[in-house]
Design a protein around this motif. Structure first.
Motif, PDB file in Angstrom:
ATOM      1  N   VAL A 103      -8.294   1.190  -1.771  1.00  0.00           N
ATOM      2  CA  VAL A 103      -6.976   1.658  -1.781  1.00  0.00           C
ATOM      3  C   VAL A 103      -6.922   3.107  -1.689  1.00  0.00           C
ATOM      4  O   VAL A 103      -6.220   3.402  -1.102  1.00  0.00           O
ATOM      5  N   GLY A 104      -8.000   3.774  -1.668  1.00  0.00           N
ATOM      6  CA  GLY A 104      -7.952   5.007  -1.153  1.00  0.00           C
ATOM      7  C   GLY A 104      -7.906   5.317   0.123  1.00  0.00           C
ATOM      8  O   GLY A 104      -7.103   5.976   0.774  1.00  0.00           O
ATOM      9  N   ASN A 105      -8.528   4.382   0.958  1.00  0.00           N
ATOM     10  CA  ASN A 105      -8.400   4.407   2.327  1.00  0.00           C
ATOM     11  C   ASN A 105      -6.819   3.947   2.594  1.00  0.00           C
ATOM     12  O   ASN A 105      -6.322   4.261   3.739  1.00  0.00           O
ATOM     13  N   TRP A 106      -6.298   2.654   2.258  1.00  0.00           N
ATOM     14  CA  TRP A 106      -5.268   2.364   2.574  1.00  0.00           C
ATOM     15  C   TRP A 106      -4.110   3.172   2.264  1.00  0.00           C
ATOM     16  O   TRP A 106      -3.309   3.503   2.979  1.00  0.00           O
ATOM     17  N   ASN A 107      -4.317   3.917   1.418  1.00  0.00           N
ATOM     18  CA  ASN A 107      -3.139   4.718   0.861  1.00  0.00           C
ATOM     19  C   ASN A 107      -3.340   6.285   1.573  1.00  0.00           C
ATOM     20  O   ASN A 107      -2.359   7.211   1.424  1.00  0.00           O
ATOM     21  N   ALA A 108      -4.408   6.625   2.195  1.00  0.00           N
ATOM     22  CA  ALA A 108      -4.703   7.973   2.725  1.00  0.00           C
ATOM     23  C   ALA A 108      -3.587   8.128   4.084  1.00  0.00           C
ATOM     24  O   ALA A 108      -3.207   7.223   4.763  1.00  0.00           O
ATOM     25  N   TYR A 109      -2.896   9.269   4.121  1.00  0.00           N
ATOM     26  CA  TYR A 109      -1.904   9.538   5.154  1.00  0.00           C
ATOM     27  C   TYR A 109      -2.308  10.954   5.575  1.00  0.00           C
ATOM     28  O   TYR A 109      -1.911  11.279   6.834  1.00  0.00           O
ATOM     29  N   TYR A 110      -3.063  11.727   4.810  1.00  0.00           N
ATOM     30  CA  TYR A 110      -3.121  13.340   5.304  1.00  0.00           C
ATOM     31  C   TYR A 110      -3.991  13.430   6.389  1.00  0.00           C
ATOM     32  O   TYR A 110      -3.739  14.077   7.480  1.00  0.00           O
ATOM     33  N   ASP A 111      -5.294  12.753   6.275  1.00  0.00           N
ATOM     34  CA  ASP A 111      -6.208  12.910   7.634  1.00  0.00           C
ATOM     35  C   ASP A 111      -5.699  12.353   8.925  1.00  0.00           C
ATOM     36  O   ASP A 111      -5.771  12.948   9.736  1.00  0.00           O
ATOM     37  N   GLY A 112      -4.775  11.254   8.732  1.00  0.00           N
ATOM     38  CA  GLY A 112      -4.148  10.656   9.760  1.00  0.00           C
ATOM     39  C   GLY A 112      -3.108  11.776  10.589  1.00  0.00           C
ATOM     40  O   GLY A 112      -2.774  11.693  11.654  1.00  0.00           O
ATOM     41  N   LEU A 113      -2.468  12.736   9.493  1.00  0.00           N
ATOM     42  CA  LEU A 113      -1.462  13.431  10.204  1.00  0.00           C
ATOM     43  C   LEU A 113      -2.096  14.611  11.033  1.00  0.00           C
ATOM     44  O   LEU A 113      -1.740  15.095  11.848  1.00  0.00           O
ATOM     45  N   ILE A 114      -3.104  15.055  10.348  1.00  0.00           N
ATOM     46  CA  ILE A 114      -3.991  16.280  10.942  1.00  0.00           C
ATOM     47  C   ILE A 114      -4.945  15.827  12.055  1.00  0.00           C
ATOM     48  O   ILE A 114      -5.216  16.644  12.864  1.00  0.00           O
ATOM     49  N   LEU A 151      -1.125   3.378   9.035  1.00  0.00           N
ATOM     50  CA  LEU A 151       0.223   3.009   8.600  1.00  0.00           C
ATOM     51  C   LEU A 151       0.906   3.799   7.609  1.00  0.00           C
ATOM     52  O   LEU A 151       2.075   4.096   7.614  1.00  0.00           O
ATOM     53  N   GLN A 152       0.183   4.486   6.778  1.00  0.00           N
ATOM     54  CA  GLN A 152       0.871   5.458   5.773  1.00  0.00           C
ATOM     55  C   GLN A 152       1.230   6.850   6.368  1.00  0.00           C
ATOM     56  O   GLN A 152       2.400   7.308   6.051  1.00  0.00           O
ATOM     57  N   THR A 153       0.525   7.006   7.594  1.00  0.00           N
ATOM     58  CA  THR A 153       1.105   8.519   8.180  1.00  0.00           C
ATOM     59  C   THR A 153       2.345   7.880   8.907  1.00  0.00           C
ATOM     60  O   THR A 153       3.322   8.923   9.190  1.00  0.00           O
ATOM     61  N   TYR A 154       2.305   6.831   9.464  1.00  0.00           N
ATOM     62  CA  TYR A 154       3.678   6.287  10.199  1.00  0.00           C
ATOM     63  C   TYR A 154       4.481   6.187   9.480  1.00  0.00           C
ATOM     64  O   TYR A 154       5.741   6.929   9.741  1.00  0.00           O
ATOM     65  N   ILE A 155       4.686   5.918   8.053  1.00  0.00           N
ATOM     66  CA  ILE A 155       5.736   5.729   7.146  1.00  0.00           C
ATOM     67  C   ILE A 155       6.095   7.239   6.916  1.00  0.00           C
ATOM     68  O   ILE A 155       7.290   7.499   6.554  1.00  0.00           O
ATOM     69  N   GLN A 156       5.203   7.838   6.520  1.00  0.00           N
ATOM     70  CA  GLN A 156       5.293   9.214   6.160  1.00  0.00           C
ATOM     71  C   GLN A 156       6.263  10.095   7.243  1.00  0.00           C
ATOM     72  O   GLN A 156       7.188  10.652   6.625  1.00  0.00           O
ATOM     73  N   GLN A 157       5.916   9.783   8.332  1.00  0.00           N
ATOM     74  CA  GLN A 157       6.719  10.275   9.565  1.00  0.00           C
ATOM     75  C   GLN A 157       8.266   9.954   9.362  1.00  0.00           C
ATOM     76  O   GLN A 157       9.014  10.498   9.653  1.00  0.00           O
ATOM     77  N   LEU A 158       8.094   8.640   9.125  1.00  0.00           N
ATOM     78  CA  LEU A 158       9.495   7.957   9.163  1.00  0.00           C
ATOM     79  C   LEU A 158      10.336   8.353   7.927  1.00  0.00           C
ATOM     80  O   LEU A 158      11.535   8.670   8.256  1.00  0.00           O
ATOM     81  N   VAL A 159       9.905   8.326   6.732  1.00  0.00           N
ATOM     82  CA  VAL A 159      10.775   8.539   5.667  1.00  0.00           C
ATOM     83  C   VAL A 159      10.676   9.902   5.288  1.00  0.00           C
ATOM     84  O   VAL A 159      11.781  10.614   4.535  1.00  0.00           O
ATOM     85  N   VAL A 160       9.837  10.735   5.475  1.00  0.00           N
ATOM     86  CA  VAL A 160       9.740  12.273   5.066  1.00  0.00           C
ATOM     87  C   VAL A 160      10.617  12.996   5.978  1.00  0.00           C
ATOM     88  O   VAL A 160      10.900  13.895   5.336  1.00  0.00           O
TER      89      VAL A 160
END
Lengths: 294, 301
Positions: free
Chosen positions: A207-218, A228-237
Motif C-alpha cells: 500500500v505504501g509503495n502503490w500510494n507513494a508519489y513524492y519520490d516519483g516527483l523529485i 502512476l500516483q505521480t502521473y495522477i498528481q501532475q494531472l489533477v493537482v
C-alpha cells in the motif's frame, strides 16, 4: 441481554443507527460520485449533472485509458516498484529483526544496532540533502530511486522483532541442540511461525509503495519515469484553480475531459480495493501489534 | 567456555544479517542527515555539499527575518492542533456510537466502509475532492438546486479552503483512528455494565460512569502521541489540494521546504528550514515519549 427496551432506549437506538448510516453514506458519496462521472457520457459529466449513478452509461473513458501510452507506462513503473520493494523490504526486515530480537546476552552489540534503527527513525533527513544523496548514487530517473532509499522500514523491523520475541524460545533451543545455526533457525522456525506479521508488513509495503508519489516527483528525470500516483498528481493537482472568474473556470472544465480524469482516478484506486479485504484481516491486528511493549 | 565460543560465532552471523540494513541506513539515512550541514554552507554544485564554502548562520538569520517563516510556523501549529482535536474527538464519538451497536453484521459493515478512505492516497483524494467541490461538482450542484445561488469557489477562499482541509482530513481518517478506541472499549469488563443494569443505570449514566473512565487512559495516550506530529500538519493533503491563492493560511513547513528547494532552487535555505523543523520535531517526540511513559504507562521502543 436485557429484553425490556424502554421507550428512551428505542429512541436512542434509532438515533445511533441513523447517525452511523449517515456516516456510511457520507463516506461513500464522493467515491460513488467519481465512479459515476467516470462512467457517464462526457457531455453530461461536464455539465455537472452526475450524482451517484452514471448518466448516459459509457465505457469509452476506460477503453481510451487502455490505449493511452503515458498512463500504461506509469502503471508499469508502479507495478515494478511494488514488486521490487516487496521482495527487498521483506528480506531486509526479516534479516534485521532476527538478530535484534536476541537477548543482550546472546548478541552483545544488539544495543548499538537498536540505537541506530530507532535514531534514524526519529531523526530523518530533510528532502534536499536526500535528493542530492540519490543524485550522487546515480539513481535519479531509475526505478531504484523509488525502491532503495525507503527500503529499510524501521517501524516494520520493530513490529517484526516484537513478534519474534513472543515465539517460545524452547523451539529454538531444541533446534540449536540438533545443530541448527542461526540461518536455519530463522528460516525454518521463525519465518514459518510469523506469517501473520509478515502478511501485515507485506500489506504495509504494498500500500505504501502503490500510494507513494513524492519520490516519483523529485527523483524522476522525465515524465515517463513517473509512477502512476505521480502521473495522477501532475494531472489533477496542476490544474489551475487560481482563476477567479467563474466563466473562465467553466471554459477550462469544458476543455479538460472530466470523465476521463475520473476514470484514471478510479483505475488508480483498484489495486487498493483488491487488497482491501486482506488488509482488514491483517492491518488492524498489525496496528495493535505495534503497541505491544518490547 | 565452549558455549561462549558458540555465542561469539553466532554473533558473526547476526552482524552479517544486519549488514544490508546498516549499509542502506548509512547511505540513505545517516549520510543525508549529515548532509543537512548544507544549511551552514553556500552550495556550489561543482564542489558538492561537503566542499562548498561555509556560510555560518547566514541562512538561519534570513530564516528568522522573513515574515513568511513566522506565518508558516503559525499555520503549521494551528493546522496540526485543530486536526489533532478534531480527529480524536470524531474518532472517539464514532467509536462510542459503534460500541452501542449490538447487531454484529451492522457493526462489521459500517467498519468495512468507513476504514476504506484511510488506505487511499491523498493524490487520489485530492483528485476526487477537487471535482466534488468544483464549480460543476456535486456540492455546488446541491447548493444550486436547493437555493439557486451562485456556485461557491471553495478552493479560492481562505475560509472555505481551511474548512475543506479539516473536513476531508476527518473524512479520511475518522474510521481508522477509531480502531484504537474500539479496542479499548471491547476490553472493558462486561460485569461493570451488568452491575449497572442491576442498579437500573441509564445508558447515559453508564457512558459517563463506566465507559469514559475506562478508556480515559487510551484517550490521554493518543493525545500525547499525536503531539509528535505537531510540526507536520499533513503535507500530502495540503500539497495536493492547495494553490497560490491560499498560501497565506495553509502554507506549512513541508510545503514551504518543497517550494524553496525544488521550485526556487534555494537548496541551502530549504535545508535550513528542514533542519530547524526536524530539530524542533525531535524535541516534541522526546517530550511526547516521556509523557507517554509517565502518564500512559506506555513504551514504544
Amino acid at each position: 441481554m436485557s429484553i425490556r427496551l424502554t421507550k428512551g432506549d428505542m429512541i436512542a437506538n434509532t438515533i445511533i443507527y441513523t447517525i452511523l448510516t449517515l456516516l456510511v453514506v457520507v463516506t461513500l458519496v464522493p467515491l460513488l460520485n467519481i465512479l459515476a462521472i467516470s462512467l457517464s457520457d462526457s457531455a453530461k459529466a461536464t455539465a455537472g449533472l452526475v450524482t451517484i449513478y452514471p448518466l448516459g452509461l459509457s465505457w469509452s473513458t476506460y477503453t481510451t485509458i487502455f490505449k493511452d501510452h503515458a498512463i500504461l507506462t506509469a502503471a508499469g513503473v508502479s507495478c515494478q516498484r511494488v514488486v521490487l520493494a516487496l521482495v527487498i523490504d521483506m528480506v531486509l526486515v526479516v534479516l534485521a529483526a532476527y538478530p535484534l530480537s536476541r537477548s543482550k546476552k546472546a548478541f552483545r552489540s544488539r544495543g548499538i544496532y537498536m540505537w541506530i534503527v530507532i535514531g534514524t527513525m526519529l531523526f530523518g533527513p530533510s528532502t534536499v540533502p536526500m535528493f542530492f544523496t540519490v543524485k550522487d548514487m546515480h539513481m535519479l530517473g531509475t526505478i531504484w530511486a523509488l525502491v532503495i532509499p525507503g527500503a529499510v522500514g524501521q517501524f516494520h523491523i520493530i513490529l517484526m522483532l516484537n513478534y519474534f520475541r513472543n515465539i517460545p524460545s524452547e523451539l529454538e533451543e531444541s533446534a540449536s541442540i540438533d545443530g541448527a545455526g542461526p540461518w536455519r533457525r530463522l528460516l525454518q522456525i521463525y519465518v514459518p511461525l510469523s506469517m501473520p506479521i509478515m502478511a501485515t508488513i507485506a500489506l504495509f509495503v504494498v500500500v505504501g509503495n502503490w500510494n507513494a508519489y513524492y519520490d516519483g516527483l523529485i527523483y524522476s528525470m522525465k515524465t515517463s519515469d513517473f509512477p502512476l500516483q505521480t502521473y495522477i498528481q501532475q494531472l489533477v493537482v496542476n490544474y489551475d484553480t487560481t482563476i477567479r472568474d467563474v466563466d473562465q473556470v467553466r471554459d477550462l472544465l469544458a476543455i479538460s475531459n472530466r470523465s476521463l480524469t475520473a476514470a484514471k482516478l478510479v483505475i488508480t484506486m483498484i489495486p487498493i480495493l483488491l487488497v482491501y479485504p486482506f488488509m482488514q484481516k491483517y492491518f488492524i491486528s498489525g496496528i495493535m501489534l505495534g503497541s505491544v511493549k518490547e | 567456555m565452549k558455549e561462549k565460543k558458540i555465542r561469539s560465532l553466532e554473533a558473526v552471523h547476526y552482524h552479517v544479517m544486519l549488514l544490508p540494513t546498516l549499509i542502506l541506513l548509512a547511505i540513505f539515512s545517516i549520510y543525508p542527515t549529515l548532509g543537512s550541514i548544507m544549511a551552514f554552507k553556500y552550495f556550489d554544485p561543482i564542489e558538492g555539499i561537503w566542499g562548498s564554502p561555509w556560510a555560518g548562520l547566514d541562512h538561519f538569520k534570513m530564516l528568522f527575518q522573513i515574515p513568511e517563516f513566522k506565518q508558516i510556523t503559525i499555520n503549521t501549529i494551528t493546522i496540526s492542533l485543530i486536526k489533532i482535536i478534531l480527529n480524536i474527538s470524531c474518532a472517539l464519538a464514532f467509536a462510542l456510537l459503534l460500541h452501542e451497536i449490538k447487531k454484529r453484521w451492522f457493526k462489521r459493515s459500517v467498519q468495512t466502509i468507513v476504514y476504506l478512505p484511510f488506505f487511499l492516497s491523498w493524490v487520489i483524494m485530492a483528485g476526487i475532492f477537487k471535482d466534488f467541490f468544483s464549480i460543476d461538482g456535486l456540492i455546488n450542484g446541491i447548493i444550486h438546486r436547493l437555493s439557486g445561488g451562485e456556485p461557491i469557489m471553495f478552493f479560492n477562499s481562505n475560509t472555505w479552503f481551511m474548512i475543506i482541509v479539516y473536513v476531508t482530513d476527518v473524512w479520511k481518517g475518522f474510521g481508522f483512528n477509531a480502531i484504537v478506541f474500539l479496542a479499548a472499549l471491547t476490553a472493558i469488563n462486561p460485569n461493570l455494565y451488568e452491575a449497572a443494569d442491576v442498579d437500573g443505570a441509564s445508558r447515559w449514566a453508564k457512558l459517563v460512569n463506566i465507559t469514559l473512565p475506562s478508556i480515559k487512559g487510551t484517550i490521554v495516550l493518543i493525545l500525547i502521541l499525536s503531539l509528535q506530529g505537531i510540526l507536520s500538519g499533513g503535507f500530502d493533503q495540503i500539497f495536493n489540494l492547495y494553490n497560490p491563492l491560499v498560501y497565506q493560511v495553509v502554507d506549512i513547513y513541508d510545503t514551504y521546504i518543497y517550494r524553496m528547494g525544488f521550485q526556487s532552487n534555494q537548496y541551502e535555505f530549504a535545508t535550513a528550514v528542514g533542519l530547524f523543523r526536524s530539530a524542533v520535531a525531535f524535541i516534541f517526540i522526546l517530550i511526547s515519549q516521556w509523557l507517554a511513559k509517565k502518564y500512559g504507562e506506555y513504551k514504544v521502543f
